[in-house]
Design an enzyme around this catalytic site. Sequence first.
Site, PDB file in Angstrom:
ATOM      1  N   GLY A  58       0.830  -1.195   0.000  1.00 39.06           N
ATOM      2  CA  GLY A  58       0.000   0.000   0.000  1.00 39.06           C
ATOM      3  C   GLY A  58       0.863   1.243   0.000  1.00 39.06           C
TER       4      GLY A  58
ATOM      5  N   ASP B 250      -7.336  10.724   0.026  1.00 36.14           N
ATOM      6  CA  ASP B 250      -6.587   9.918  -0.953  1.00 36.14           C
ATOM      7  C   ASP B 250      -7.459   8.784  -1.506  1.00 36.14           C
ATOM      8  OD1 ASP B 250      -4.321   9.278  -2.458  1.00 36.14           O
ATOM      9  OD2 ASP B 250      -3.532   7.918  -0.941  1.00 36.14           O
TER      10      ASP B 250
END
Length: 302
Positions: free
Chosen positions: A13, A128
């Site tokens: 990630g 995000d």
Amino acid sequence: MDEYAKIEKIGEGTYGVVYKGVHKATGQIVAMKKIRLENEEEGVPSTAIREISLLKELQHPNIVCLLDVLMQDSRLYLIFEFLSMDLKKYLDSIPSGQYLEAMLVKSYLYQILQGIIFCHARRVLHRDLKPQNLLIDSKGVIKLADFGLARAFGIPVRVYTHEVVTLWYRAPEVLLGSVRYSTPVDVWSIGTIFAEIASKKPLFHGDSEIDQLFRISELWGTPNNEVWPEVESLQDYKNTFPKWKGGSLAANVKNIDKEGLDLLAKMLVYDPAKRISARKALLHPYFDDLDKSSLPANQIRN
């Protein structure tokens, strides 16, 4: 950490490696995110730990649940409920020439908005949002992941593997250097994701901040103080930007009907003050024919 065992690495990630794991006592499958921070020598900032602990309170059917926050050898592990598929992988798996059913697109968008309203009501921004952090299950439920991490850790320019963090879903006020942005940044991101769920391709796929801005300007016209008061005073705005007139949303976004395009246009308004809120978006006629009773959060509780 002794309570959990890692099963396998499942991805990388924005902030570090993600493992599939298991809670030894209960057998519950979890996602374990090992957070790597830019300046690791200093350890995990206490502010980050405070921020993250607050996220445990974000309990909603359309938000991936943070189950635990653990430290091991000055590394921070975030333990989340496990979902095996993200929206990006799912869209990529659909054969060429085929698209998601219109009603599933509608259901996904409605659920994403329900999740974001819940967080915005608690003054938590995502900042995000992208298809990679929208997770889905086999029953048509979609959940928002990585909520609040941007505030706790900052959004790095690069993933720790040196892959550049995507700008495709970033709101124009952020791209132009505004420091006083708020909840409308998430609405913009959701709008771009809506277009991508329907058409299977990103609406604005820039490869740098300026390219991203120019791609938005080609569709909407170059922003100025007339359409967006005070935009010209944002720190990264330049009077030398090319002056695009703008094009048509319908020509650029496939598989969205007239009502859907109307909602999308309202989510992608330049001026954050005039951009539709997530709460108002839920009331848009686009959703009139959606059976909301079957959705996991059909009763939003504030």
